[in-house]
Design an enzyme around this catalytic site. Structure first.
Site, PDB file in Angstrom:
ATOM      1  N   ASN A 210       0.835  -1.197   0.000  1.00  0.00           N
ATOM      2  CA  ASN A 210       0.000   0.000   0.000  1.00  0.00           C
ATOM      3  C   ASN A 210       0.870   1.247   0.000  1.00  0.00           C
ATOM      4  O   ASN A 210       2.096   1.147  -0.019  1.00  0.00           O
ATOM      5  CB  ASN A 210      -0.954  -0.029   1.206  1.00  0.00           C
ATOM      6  CG  ASN A 210      -0.182  -0.117   2.509  1.00  0.00           C
ATOM      7  OD1 ASN A 210       0.582   0.770   2.838  1.00  0.00           O
ATOM      8  ND2 ASN A 210      -0.349  -1.212   3.247  1.00  0.00           N
ATOM      9  N   ASP A 279      -3.974  -6.005   4.670  1.00  0.00           N
ATOM     10  CA  ASP A 279      -5.057  -6.804   5.248  1.00  0.00           C
ATOM     11  C   ASP A 279      -5.159  -8.183   4.614  1.00  0.00           C
ATOM     12  O   ASP A 279      -5.767  -9.069   5.166  1.00  0.00           O
ATOM     13  CB  ASP A 279      -6.392  -6.066   5.085  1.00  0.00           C
ATOM     14  CG  ASP A 279      -6.441  -4.844   5.975  1.00  0.00           C
ATOM     15  OD1 ASP A 279      -6.076  -4.979   7.154  1.00  0.00           O
ATOM     16  OD2 ASP A 279      -6.803  -3.761   5.486  1.00  0.00           O
ATOM     17  N   LYS A 289       8.953 -17.527  -9.777  1.00  0.00           N
ATOM     18  CA  LYS A 289       8.291 -16.417 -10.473  1.00  0.00           C
ATOM     19  C   LYS A 289       7.141 -16.941 -11.352  1.00  0.00           C
ATOM     20  O   LYS A 289       7.329 -17.895 -12.111  1.00  0.00           O
ATOM     21  CB  LYS A 289       9.311 -15.671 -11.337  1.00  0.00           C
ATOM     22  CG  LYS A 289       8.737 -14.431 -11.952  1.00  0.00           C
ATOM     23  CD  LYS A 289       9.749 -13.673 -12.792  1.00  0.00           C
ATOM     24  CE  LYS A 289       9.054 -12.515 -13.487  1.00  0.00           C
ATOM     25  NZ  LYS A 289       9.850 -11.944 -14.553  1.00  0.00           N
ATOM     26  N   PHE A 323      -3.672   3.613  14.644  1.00  0.00           N
ATOM     27  CA  PHE A 323      -3.816   4.715  13.697  1.00  0.00           C
ATOM     28  C   PHE A 323      -4.856   4.253  12.678  1.00  0.00           C
ATOM     29  O   PHE A 323      -4.852   3.082  12.294  1.00  0.00           O
ATOM     30  CB  PHE A 323      -2.488   5.012  12.982  1.00  0.00           C
ATOM     31  CG  PHE A 323      -1.668   6.076  13.676  1.00  0.00           C
ATOM     32  CD1 PHE A 323      -1.132   5.847  14.926  1.00  0.00           C
ATOM     33  CD2 PHE A 323      -1.451   7.311  13.067  1.00  0.00           C
ATOM     34  CE1 PHE A 323      -0.387   6.826  15.578  1.00  0.00           C
ATOM     35  CE2 PHE A 323      -0.706   8.299  13.707  1.00  0.00           C
ATOM     36  CZ  PHE A 323      -0.167   8.061  14.965  1.00  0.00           C
ATOM     37  N   LYS A 337     -13.187   0.817  15.307  1.00  0.00           N
ATOM     38  CA  LYS A 337     -11.919   0.051  15.340  1.00  0.00           C
ATOM     39  C   LYS A 337     -11.326   0.032  16.737  1.00  0.00           C
ATOM     40  O   LYS A 337     -10.790  -0.976  17.195  1.00  0.00           O
ATOM     41  CB  LYS A 337     -10.892   0.686  14.389  1.00  0.00           C
ATOM     42  CG  LYS A 337     -11.048   0.215  12.977  1.00  0.00           C
ATOM     43  CD  LYS A 337     -10.121   0.941  12.030  1.00  0.00           C
ATOM     44  CE  LYS A 337     -10.689   0.775  10.634  1.00  0.00           C
ATOM     45  NZ  LYS A 337      -9.961   1.514   9.625  1.00  0.00           N
ATOM     46  N   LYS A 341     -10.767  -3.479  18.636  1.00  0.00           N
ATOM     47  CA  LYS A 341      -9.399  -3.933  18.916  1.00  0.00           C
ATOM     48  C   LYS A 341      -9.002  -3.703  20.378  1.00  0.00           C
ATOM     49  O   LYS A 341      -7.861  -3.933  20.748  1.00  0.00           O
ATOM     50  CB  LYS A 341      -8.417  -3.262  17.951  1.00  0.00           C
ATOM     51  CG  LYS A 341      -8.768  -3.527  16.477  1.00  0.00           C
ATOM     52  CD  LYS A 341      -7.684  -3.114  15.508  1.00  0.00           C
ATOM     53  CE  LYS A 341      -8.203  -3.251  14.072  1.00  0.00           C
ATOM     54  NZ  LYS A 341      -7.140  -3.379  13.077  1.00  0.00           N
TER      55      LYS A 341
END
Ligand code: CTP
Length: 400
Positions: A210, A279, A289, A323, A337, A341
């Site tokens: 990401n 995720d 490969k 965060f 969240k 959590k």
């Protein structure tokens, strides 16, 4: 505004080949809005001109203890008393010996003796000299007296020998100056900070990841270190160099991050997960490969381990902070969240905005706490945000 802003810094430059590097330090100090007064010793002036240092510092360079004009304009006692920090870079074996022995026979040694400000020494000399019994003993006595040091780097020295003795990197010296001048609200605390993205391999050359740059997490780690905490930074792949004076553990995958964070969290007071953990990962990454020929362009995904959620199930006395990067319904998603959590706080930012977040050097965040309190930190640098977040966490979590 950085910790050096508006501070009076006396920079002593003594006689070594590394004296030219003092120019860079003066520039960096000025960039952070410190007022810099350079004291150049007689042997320092053999290596670098006062004019260079004067031009960069925008202040007269002080050289001679008995110069009537400079003494009437700014005398040695006034220099010593006004200083918030005295730095000596490079510091030769000679100045280290003089300070240890109480010799005050020139401007710099006199100012060091007369000041109450913290003194930071960055030694640089031949490796044999640095290893000599006299220098070792002088350094250990000065350390006990509360002087601060940035150890020299190892490498090839100007004299041709190889070993420790080269003036530490300017960035490291600057960071130690910030550490020395920072308040220490986190003294005695152990914290773990994660940063950056994770990379989940599809095959040996391709991965899912990401846009996280790691900048926010690195700022959180640096700031905790300046505030006196013992810090372990667990970072996914980023282009950022290891920050000095803290422990950095480099990982690639969510699984590796889970192992490193959980291990470091065992005796930690707080775990702050800034990392954008991927995720999902490819179910059964290919060991070789993947070739286009014969590939059906389908990848089966599996969830990665949720590090915070796992820590939240067995929390103990640790503070857990998440965060959340959101594009929609920031408050609702962040609070959900935090509950899911079992966190003590969540720091949320809106990543649909282009002026903050991801690769940007700036951020603007809202901190949510389980008791319903919300603190808004307005747009500023990620270092500034990190200061605000740690102070908010300290007041709310560590002093309850
Ligand atoms: N996090 C984690 N382990 C994961 C995913 C996320 O520890 N596998 C942490 C992040 O480091 C962050 C917090 O959980 O501190 C919230 O991350 P985020 O990706 O926003 O939340 P998710 O639970 O993954 O929800 P979603 O991606 O659906 O928004």
């Amino acid at each position: 505004m950085g910790v050096l802003s508006g501070k009076e810094v006396v920079l002593g430059v003594t006689g070594g080949i590394a004296a030219y590097k003092a120019c860079e330090i003066v520039r960096e100090l000025r960039k952070e809005s410190a007022n810099v007064r350079v004291i150049l010793t007689a042997s320092g002036a053999q290596f670098i001109t006062p004019l260079s240092l004067q031009t960069l510092s925008k202040n007269p360079v002080v050289m001679d203890l008995f110069n009537l004009i400079s003494e009437s304009e700014i005398g040695h006692i006034s220099l010593a008393q006004r200083a918030n920090l005295v730095m000596i870079a490079p510091a030769t074996a000679n100045i280290i010996g003089k300070i240890r022995s109480g010799i005050a026979d020139d401007m710099l040694s006199t100012v060091v003796m007369a000041t109450n400000a913290p003194v930071l020494l960055a030694p640089a000399m031949n490796a044999q000299m640095y290893a000599s019994a006299a220098v070792r003993e002088n350094l250990s006595v000065l350390r006990e007296r509360g002087f601060h040091f940035v150890e020299p780097d190892e490498g090839e020295l100007a004299c041709g020998t190889v070993g420790p003795g080269r003036l530490a990197d300017g960035g490291k010296i600057m960071e130690m100056a910030r550490i020395v001048l920072s308040e220490k609200p986190l003294a005695g605390r152990k914290v773990v900070v994660s940063a950056g993205p994770t990379a989940e391999h599809l095959d040996p050359v391709r991965f899912l990841s990401n846009r996280a740059s790691g900048k926010m997490g690195f700022a959180m780690a640096r700031t905790a270190c300046r505030f006196g905490a013992s810090v372990t930074l667990v970072s996914g792949p980023t282009s950022l160099p290891d920050p000095p004076f803290l422990r950095t553990v480099r990982v690639r995958t969510a699984e590796e991050m889970f192992t490193a964070v959980t291990r470091a969290a065992e005796d930690a007071d707080a775990v702050v997960m800034c990392a954008a953990v991927a995720d999902f990962r490819a179910k059964g990454a290919a060991p070789r490969k993947i070739k286009k020929e014969g590939f059906d362009y389908r990848v089966e995904l599996a969830p990665t381990v949720d590090i915070l959620e796992s820590l939240g199930k067995n929390k103990g006395s640790r503070a857990l902070v998440g965060f959340a990067a959101e594009t929609d319904d920031l408050a609702r998603n962040a609070v959900e969240k935090m509950r899911r959590k079992n966190l003590d706080a969540i720091v949320a930012n809106d990543v649909s905005r282009t002026d903050i977040g991801f690769e940007s050097d700036n951020n603007e965040v809202r901190i949510f706490f389980p008791d319903g309190e919300v603190r808004d930190l307005p747009l500023c640098t990620k270092d500034g945000i990190a200061v605000g977040v740690w102070l908010a966490l300290d007041g709310k979590l560590f002093r309850r």
